[in-house]
Every structure is written in C-alpha cells, then in structure tokens.
Design an enzyme around this catalytic site. Structure first.
Site, PDB file in Angstrom:
ATOM      1  N   ASN A 172      -7.286   2.212  11.960  1.00  0.00           N
ATOM      2  CA  ASN A 172      -7.914   1.068  11.295  1.00  0.00           C
ATOM      3  C   ASN A 172      -7.567  -0.260  11.972  1.00  0.00           C
ATOM      4  O   ASN A 172      -7.648  -1.321  11.377  1.00  0.00           O
ATOM      5  CB  ASN A 172      -7.450   1.012   9.824  1.00  0.00           C
ATOM      6  CG  ASN A 172      -8.611   0.874   8.850  1.00  0.00           C
ATOM      7  OD1 ASN A 172      -8.399   0.737   7.650  1.00  0.00           O
ATOM      8  ND2 ASN A 172      -9.833   0.901   9.316  1.00  0.00           N
TER       9      ASN A 172
ATOM     10  N   THR B 258      -4.517  -0.234   5.041  1.00  0.00           N
ATOM     11  CA  THR B 258      -5.723   0.359   5.614  1.00  0.00           C
ATOM     12  C   THR B 258      -6.773   0.651   4.546  1.00  0.00           C
ATOM     13  O   THR B 258      -6.471   0.692   3.354  1.00  0.00           O
ATOM     14  CB  THR B 258      -5.394   1.679   6.347  1.00  0.00           C
ATOM     15  OG1 THR B 258      -4.874   2.602   5.395  1.00  0.00           O
ATOM     16  CG2 THR B 258      -4.386   1.456   7.452  1.00  0.00           C
ATOM     17  N   CYS B 259      -8.003   0.898   5.016  1.00  0.00           N
ATOM     18  CA  CYS B 259      -9.119   1.195   4.109  1.00  0.00           C
ATOM     19  C   CYS B 259      -9.121   2.671   3.774  1.00  0.00           C
ATOM     20  O   CYS B 259     -10.129   3.358   3.964  1.00  0.00           O
ATOM     21  CB  CYS B 259     -10.445   0.825   4.758  1.00  0.00           C
ATOM     22  SG  CYS B 259     -10.463  -0.856   5.330  1.00  0.00           S
ATOM     23  N   ASP B 260      -8.000   3.185   3.335  1.00  0.00           N
ATOM     24  CA  ASP B 260      -7.899   4.598   3.027  1.00  0.00           C
ATOM     25  C   ASP B 260      -7.128   4.696   1.718  1.00  0.00           C
ATOM     26  O   ASP B 260      -6.029   4.154   1.594  1.00  0.00           O
ATOM     27  CB  ASP B 260      -7.124   5.294   4.162  1.00  0.00           C
ATOM     28  CG  ASP B 260      -7.138   6.794   4.004  1.00  0.00           C
ATOM     29  OD1 ASP B 260      -7.050   7.276   2.857  1.00  0.00           O
ATOM     30  OD2 ASP B 260      -7.219   7.494   5.020  1.00  0.00           O
TER      31      ASP B 260
END
Ligand SMILES: *Cc1c(COP(=O)(O)O)cnc(C)c1O
Length: 391
Positions: free
Chosen positions: A381, A338-340
């Site tokens: 996401n 994910t973009c985390d």
C-alpha cells in the site's frame, strides 16, 4: 541476590530508554522507526552466558538482522542461527567465522545448502528424509541435527506443527545419516516463541534424551542438544526471569543426562533483541466511530504490514507509551494505516490511550526490537518498511 539482579535489570532498562529518548529528541527521525540500544543486546548476551555457562549461544538472526546487532554479538563470541542464504550473507559480509554459523531452517534450497557448505558452514538442521537426502547431496560430510516436534503450549507465538518430527523418525534419520555420508550431531527443538512456562523445556529435554538413548543402543553417540529459543521479552503480561528458565533447564539436563551431558546450544532471538528496541509510530487519525459498538479508533503509521505482524490474534501485547501523561484515558481500537481491514492491531486487549491524543503525536511500542523491522512487507500500500537506527 535475585532481587539485586532485578533491580540492576530495571535500572539498565531505564538507562536504555533515556538513551533512546535522547536519540529521538535530537535526531527526530521520520516515523515509523525502530531504535535499538546495542548496550541492552550486549547485556542480554552476557546475562545468558552467565546463567548458562556451559552453553554456546547462537543468536537467531531472524529476530532482528540489523548488521550492528550481528556485529556486536559476533564481537562477544556469539554464534548465529540462520534460516536462509540472505541471512548467511549478512554474517559473511561481517566476516563472522563459518565455524560459528548454523543453518537451522529445516526447509532449505539445495543450492543454498551447497553455497553454505562452500562457505565452510558445517552444521545443518533437518526434520525429514528428503531434507536429509538434500544435505547428503549438497553438503557431504557435514554435521546434521534433527529437529524434534514439540507442542508449543505456553507460548504466545507457537512454532509447532510446521517443524519437527516425532522421536522415532528423529532417531531413524540420525541413524541413517552416516550411511549417507553425513555426521549425525544431535537433536534440536523449539518450545515456541515468547514461552511463558519454563517447564515446557522439561518434557522436550526428556524426549531428546530418549533419542540419544535410542541412537546409543544402535552404536551412535550423539553430542549436541540444541534447546532452541523461546526466552521472553517484556510485554504487558510479565514472564518469569531468565534465571528461572536456567534453573529448570539445568535440573532437567541433570535428571535426563546425568554425567553424560551433551554440548548445549541455545538459539535466543526475542530475548536478545526484544527489550533493546523501541518502535515509534505516529497517530495519523483519531476518530470516534458512531456505528453500533463503535469506539474511539486510533490509526497509526505502523501496522500489521510494516512492523507489527505479531499483533496477529492480539498475541503479542506490547507495552505502549504516549508522551501525554495529563488528561483522562479511554479505551481505543488501535489500527494500522493500510486500506486493509485486517490491519487492526488491538481491539479486545483493553488498551487505553489519552482521549486528547491527536494526529501527529507519537505512540511508542516498548520492547519492540524483535520480529518488527525484520517482518515488514516491502511496501504494501505504499507504506515503506520500518527504518532501524542502532545506537
Ligand atoms: C525463530 C527461531 C529461534 C528464535 O526463537 P525466539 O523465540 O525468538 O528466541 C530459534 N531457533 C529457531 C530454529 C528458530 O526458528
């Protein structure tokens, strides 16, 4: 004898891994996915029953709520520790008798308590006066046990602080229960999940025995002692055998209760489901990061939010397997998709993977049957939760 047991356990684990591999080869399910071998779950249940012959075993459904696991354990006579209406419904759907269900969460909606009571559930946990009063209103006549606070030292995944009350409060709640129209049953505790030190049960059992004595002095005979979960799965750091836990617990019960032993309940979650499952992820990207301190980063399609939340703080260290045995290994940082930036699995735990590992190749997390699929976010996401296959 113990050595023979260990040999048999190793052979059974190898057989299960063969079965899981055959399933993955023939079915080729999309990743990430969890494959659970039900024979291992059944073996675990029988092992625990043999080592704790006088205990009732209530599987903690939150570890892995797959219907096939619940059904397999129900067939063997297990009970179930349930945390919510949703978990109760799973057991209801499978027609597990209500007499084998315990509503063990100390934080319950009053409407859920009432529904559980209508379904015939008779055993409920509490650790505070307001919860006891809720039970009195929504489940009159039910049996209640009180959860004791324990420290959780020695546990890789502690469960302290949020739950449990001190000894004096526990005795007060149990003594008050009859005046509220409830039946005080006994005491529970949880020494923390993936508890590596069997001796942690000693102190907790001694404290529970004090509550039994305090209640007895006031004319109340308790009958139930719930020793919780905490029994380990097989991650990188080896834990003692279950037989060691059984021996220490048995000795503590003998010492603290003598001949007046209460009915014993166990609530294993991780021990039942953990070693039965393999989580297969695939590499999405493997890249060198040139910035200072940079290393090789391997990004997988499973991460913190879809199946591997127990890598938080790198506390649970799964054993990993990659199909490439040839070629040199090198240190990696392992991350999710994910973009985390919190979606990093391991960077300090010294994991090494083949340097040639590339996008599309599988990375397997062994002993990942507990607290993985059940813990995945719905679709953070856009990554779907992990699909479970029971074989
Ligand atoms: C989570 C939980 C369990 C199971 O714990 P494990 O460490 O997985 O065995 C048992 N009892 C209660 C009340 C729990 O919350």
């Amino acid at each position: 004898m113990a050595e023979q047991g260990r040999e048999a356990a190793r052979a059974a684990a190898a057989d299960a891994l063969d079965r899981i591999d055959r399933f993955l080869e023939t079915t080729r399910p999309p990743t990430p996915c969890l494959v659970v071998d039900l024979d291992i779950v059944r073996t675990r249940y029988r092992q625990m029953r043999d080592l704790f012959p006088s205990a009732a075993i209530y599987y903690a459904v939150k570890a892995n709520p797959a219907a096939e696991i619940i059904a397999a354990l129900a067939e063997l006579g297990a009970g179930f520790d349930l945390a919510s209406d949703g978990e109760i419904e799973r057991c209801r759907d499978l027609r597990v008798p209500a007499a084998r269900l315990s509503f063990g969460n100390t934080i319950k909606r009053e409407s859920d308590i009432a529904r559980a009571r209508r379904d015939g559930i008779d055993l409920f946990a509490c650790d505070s006066a307001p919860e006891l009063e809720k039970l009195a209103r929504a489940a009159p006549g039910a049996r209640v046990f009180c959860r004791l606070l324990v420290q959780g030292h020695g546990a890789e995944w502690p469960l302290s602080r949020k739950f449990g009350c001190d000894r004096q409060t526990a005795a007060e709640l149990l003594l008050r229960a009859p005046r509220l129209g409830l039946k005080p049953a006994g005491v529970s505790f949880h020494v923390g999940s993936q508890q590596m030190e069997p001796r942690q049960w000693q102190g907790a059992i001694a404290h529970a025995a004090e509550i039994f004595r305090a209640c007895a002095r006031n004319g109340l005979a308790l009958e139930l002692l719930n020793l919780g979960g905490g029994f380990p799965a097989h991650y990188r750091r080896p834990a003692p055998e279950l037989a060691v836990y059984a021996e220490i617990i048995e000795a503590a019960l003998r010492e603290c209760f003598g001949g007046a032993r209460p009915r014993i309940l166990l609530e294993p979650g991780r021990y039942m489901a953990g070693d039965a499952g393999l989580l297969r992820a695939s590499v999405m990207l493997a890249a060198e990061r040139p910035h200072p301190g940079g290393r090789r980063w391997v990004y997988l399609d499973a991460g913190r939010y879809n199946g591997l939340p127990e890598t938080l703080g790198e506390r649970i260290d799964y054993r990993l397997r990659t199909p490439r045995t040839a070629g040199p290994l090198g240190p990696v940082v392992l991350a999710g998709p994910t973009c985390d930036s919190t979606d990093i699995l391991y960077e300090r735990s010294g994991y090494e993977l083949p340097l040639a590992l590339a996008a599309g190749e599988p990375v397997d997390f062994l002993s990942a049957g507990a607290y993985t699929a059940s813990y995945a976010s719905v679709e953070f996401n856009g990554f779907a939760p992990i699909r479970t296959y029971c074989i």
